[in-house]
Motif scaffolding. Sequence first.
Motif, PDB file in Angstrom:
ATOM      1  N   ASP A 170      -0.371 -35.078 -29.416  1.00 54.08           N
ATOM      2  CA  ASP A 170      -1.712 -34.540 -29.196  1.00 54.08           C
ATOM      3  C   ASP A 170      -2.615 -34.796 -30.405  1.00 54.08           C
ATOM      4  O   ASP A 170      -3.785 -35.156 -30.262  1.00 54.08           O
ATOM      5  CB  ASP A 170      -1.658 -33.032 -28.924  1.00 54.08           C
TER       6      ASP A 170
ATOM      7  N   PHE B 227      -3.384 -38.570 -30.622  1.00 47.48           N
ATOM      8  CA  PHE B 227      -4.361 -38.977 -29.619  1.00 47.48           C
ATOM      9  C   PHE B 227      -5.751 -38.419 -29.943  1.00 47.48           C
ATOM     10  O   PHE B 227      -6.766 -39.083 -29.730  1.00 47.48           O
ATOM     11  CB  PHE B 227      -3.888 -38.550 -28.216  1.00 47.48           C
ATOM     12  N   SER B 228      -5.772 -37.195 -30.481  1.00 40.84           N
ATOM     13  CA  SER B 228      -7.055 -36.579 -30.853  1.00 40.84           C
ATOM     14  C   SER B 228      -7.765 -37.384 -31.935  1.00 40.84           C
ATOM     15  O   SER B 228      -8.963 -37.643 -31.844  1.00 40.84           O
ATOM     16  CB  SER B 228      -6.834 -35.159 -31.366  1.00 40.84           C
ATOM     17  N   VAL B 229      -7.011 -37.754 -32.975  1.00 37.64           N
ATOM     18  CA  VAL B 229      -7.612 -38.512 -34.079  1.00 37.64           C
ATOM     19  C   VAL B 229      -8.146 -39.845 -33.562  1.00 37.64           C
ATOM     20  O   VAL B 229      -9.268 -40.251 -33.877  1.00 37.64           O
ATOM     21  CB  VAL B 229      -6.586 -38.722 -35.221  1.00 37.64           C
TER      22      VAL B 229
ATOM     23  N   THR C 133      -9.039 -40.512 -30.534  1.00 40.26           N
ATOM     24  CA  THR C 133     -10.190 -40.239 -29.666  1.00 40.26           C
ATOM     25  C   THR C 133     -11.451 -39.969 -30.491  1.00 40.26           C
ATOM     26  O   THR C 133     -12.525 -40.479 -30.179  1.00 40.26           O
ATOM     27  CB  THR C 133      -9.896 -39.027 -28.756  1.00 40.26           C
ATOM     28  N   ILE C 134     -11.315 -39.193 -31.568  1.00 42.59           N
ATOM     29  CA  ILE C 134     -12.467 -38.898 -32.424  1.00 42.59           C
ATOM     30  C   ILE C 134     -13.040 -40.193 -32.998  1.00 42.59           C
ATOM     31  O   ILE C 134     -14.249 -40.448 -32.939  1.00 42.59           O
ATOM     32  CB  ILE C 134     -12.082 -37.928 -33.575  1.00 42.59           C
ATOM     33  N   ILE C 135     -12.145 -41.033 -33.535  1.00 41.06           N
ATOM     34  CA  ILE C 135     -12.601 -42.278 -34.162  1.00 41.06           C
ATOM     35  C   ILE C 135     -13.249 -43.200 -33.120  1.00 41.06           C
ATOM     36  O   ILE C 135     -14.299 -43.796 -33.374  1.00 41.06           O
ATOM     37  CB  ILE C 135     -11.438 -42.975 -34.896  1.00 41.06           C
ATOM     38  N   GLU C 136     -12.635 -43.263 -31.941  1.00 42.88           N
ATOM     39  CA  GLU C 136     -13.198 -44.124 -30.896  1.00 42.88           C
ATOM     40  C   GLU C 136     -14.563 -43.614 -30.426  1.00 42.88           C
ATOM     41  O   GLU C 136     -15.486 -44.399 -30.210  1.00 42.88           O
ATOM     42  CB  GLU C 136     -12.215 -44.245 -29.724  1.00 42.88           C
ATOM     43  N   GLN C 137     -14.706 -42.286 -30.316  1.00 42.06           N
ATOM     44  CA  GLN C 137     -15.998 -41.705 -29.923  1.00 42.06           C
ATOM     45  C   GLN C 137     -17.079 -42.057 -30.941  1.00 42.06           C
ATOM     46  O   GLN C 137     -18.222 -42.341 -30.579  1.00 42.06           O
ATOM     47  CB  GLN C 137     -15.894 -40.172 -29.867  1.00 42.06           C
ATOM     48  N   MET C 138     -16.695 -42.010 -32.218  1.00 34.56           N
ATOM     49  CA  MET C 138     -17.658 -42.308 -33.272  1.00 34.56           C
ATOM     50  C   MET C 138     -18.061 -43.789 -33.228  1.00 34.56           C
ATOM     51  O   MET C 138     -19.247 -44.119 -33.333  1.00 34.56           O
ATOM     52  CB  MET C 138     -17.069 -41.925 -34.636  1.00 34.56           C
ATOM     53  N   ALA C 139     -17.072 -44.664 -33.052  1.00 33.99           N
ATOM     54  CA  ALA C 139     -17.365 -46.102 -32.986  1.00 33.99           C
ATOM     55  C   ALA C 139     -18.245 -46.405 -31.775  1.00 33.99           C
ATOM     56  O   ALA C 139     -19.195 -47.181 -31.857  1.00 33.99           O
ATOM     57  CB  ALA C 139     -16.064 -46.899 -32.934  1.00 33.99           C
ATOM     58  N   GLN C 140     -17.917 -45.733 -30.660  1.00 32.32           N
ATOM     59  CA  GLN C 140     -18.673 -45.957 -29.430  1.00 32.32           C
ATOM     60  C   GLN C 140     -20.132 -45.506 -29.570  1.00 32.32           C
ATOM     61  O   GLN C 140     -21.041 -46.180 -29.089  1.00 32.32           O
ATOM     62  CB  GLN C 140     -18.015 -45.174 -28.298  1.00 32.32           C
ATOM     63  N   ALA C 141     -20.318 -44.372 -30.236  1.00 33.76           N
ATOM     64  CA  ALA C 141     -21.676 -43.871 -30.439  1.00 33.76           C
ATOM     65  C   ALA C 141     -22.495 -44.905 -31.209  1.00 33.76           C
ATOM     66  O   ALA C 141     -23.592 -45.285 -30.790  1.00 33.76           O
ATOM     67  CB  ALA C 141     -21.643 -42.544 -31.191  1.00 33.76           C
TER      68      ALA C 141
ATOM     69  N   LEU D 256     -24.419 -37.806 -31.992  1.00 28.95           N
ATOM     70  CA  LEU D 256     -23.061 -37.302 -31.765  1.00 28.95           C
ATOM     71  C   LEU D 256     -22.756 -36.241 -32.831  1.00 28.95           C
ATOM     72  O   LEU D 256     -22.989 -36.469 -34.015  1.00 28.95           O
ATOM     73  CB  LEU D 256     -22.059 -38.456 -31.855  1.00 28.95           C
TER      74      LEU D 256
ATOM     75  N   LEU E  45     -12.294 -33.763 -26.629  1.00 29.06           N
ATOM     76  CA  LEU E  45     -10.856 -33.454 -26.769  1.00 29.06           C
ATOM     77  C   LEU E  45     -10.438 -32.431 -25.722  1.00 29.06           C
ATOM     78  O   LEU E  45      -9.330 -32.474 -25.194  1.00 29.06           O
ATOM     79  CB  LEU E  45     -10.542 -32.912 -28.171  1.00 29.06           C
TER      80      LEU E  45
ATOM     81  N   LEU F 270      -7.871 -34.267 -23.387  1.00 28.13           N
ATOM     82  CA  LEU F 270      -6.517 -33.917 -23.801  1.00 28.13           C
ATOM     83  C   LEU F 270      -6.062 -32.579 -23.259  1.00 28.13           C
ATOM     84  O   LEU F 270      -4.886 -32.239 -23.365  1.00 28.13           O
ATOM     85  CB  LEU F 270      -6.427 -33.860 -25.331  1.00 28.13           C
TER      86      LEU F 270
ATOM     87  N   PHE G 143     -12.409 -48.489 -37.766  1.00 26.26           N
ATOM     88  CA  PHE G 143     -13.679 -47.837 -38.075  1.00 26.26           C
ATOM     89  C   PHE G 143     -14.214 -48.316 -39.427  1.00 26.26           C
ATOM     90  O   PHE G 143     -15.149 -49.094 -39.486  1.00 26.26           O
ATOM     91  CB  PHE G 143     -13.513 -46.321 -38.022  1.00 26.26           C
TER      92      PHE G 143
ATOM     93  N   LEU H 166     -15.741 -52.581 -36.199  1.00 29.42           N
ATOM     94  CA  LEU H 166     -16.935 -51.757 -35.993  1.00 29.42           C
ATOM     95  C   LEU H 166     -18.198 -52.589 -36.201  1.00 29.42           C
ATOM     96  O   LEU H 166     -19.155 -52.489 -35.432  1.00 29.42           O
ATOM     97  CB  LEU H 166     -16.930 -50.555 -36.948  1.00 29.42           C
TER      98      LEU H 166
ATOM     99  N   ARG I 212     -18.833 -54.640 -33.171  1.00 24.81           N
ATOM    100  CA  ARG I 212     -19.305 -53.849 -32.033  1.00 24.81           C
ATOM    101  C   ARG I 212     -20.760 -53.443 -32.198  1.00 24.81           C
ATOM    102  O   ARG I 212     -21.528 -53.419 -31.247  1.00 24.81           O
ATOM    103  CB  ARG I 212     -18.435 -52.592 -31.863  1.00 24.81           C
TER     104      ARG I 212
END
Lengths: 101, 100
Positions: A26, A29-31, A33-41, B3, B12, B16, B49, B87, B90
């Motif tokens: 968990d 996956f959380s870490v 997800t956080i990094i991917e959300q930031m890159a996506q933004a 964000l 999350l 999750l 990143f 990054l 992208r």
Amino acid sequence: MDIKAMTKSELIDALAQKLNHLTYKDVEFSVKTIIEQMAQALAGGERIEIRGFGSFSLHHRPPRMGRNPKTGEAVPLPGKYVPHFKPGKELRDRVNSSMEQ
Amino acid sequence: MALTKAELAEKLFEDLGLNKREAKELVEMFFEEIRDALTKGVQVKLSGFGNFNLRDKRQRPGRNPKTGEEIPITSRRVVTFHPGQKLKARVEAYAGSQQP
């Protein structure tokens, strides 16, 4: 100054130890997800604002003439965006005061 | 629109199934862990990143922009961020016609 570094996997390990009510998976996956959300933004042109940490935004680099280093030929380079980080006050102050010790 | 920690925690919670308190705590601790490393003089490398590095700056002459008075800018340690190749690629591809 020494050049010790913490990697993403070491960050996950450290968090998993502290958050021992969550599974390692968990936290991992959380870490991610956080990094991917930031890159996506940023990839979508959105700013990131994390209070006490800092903000990320895009800076525009205007088009310019570049040069092919091999042939010396001039080549036009299109404008582009680059990510930029501005540390927040708490991060700036803590990092700076750590130098005095 | 930007964000924020609240949206990161929401993601999350949705993806999750962490409860809201756990999600909020995890996001808070993620940034605290990075701040803590940097405070201890440890740089942070997040593949995909970028890297948070530390630079020691020497004292240099400065000026009070209001009064013109010369005052030294004291030596300090600062955080710099270097986006990784992935990054950068992208973000470069962001061809948004509107300013970010």
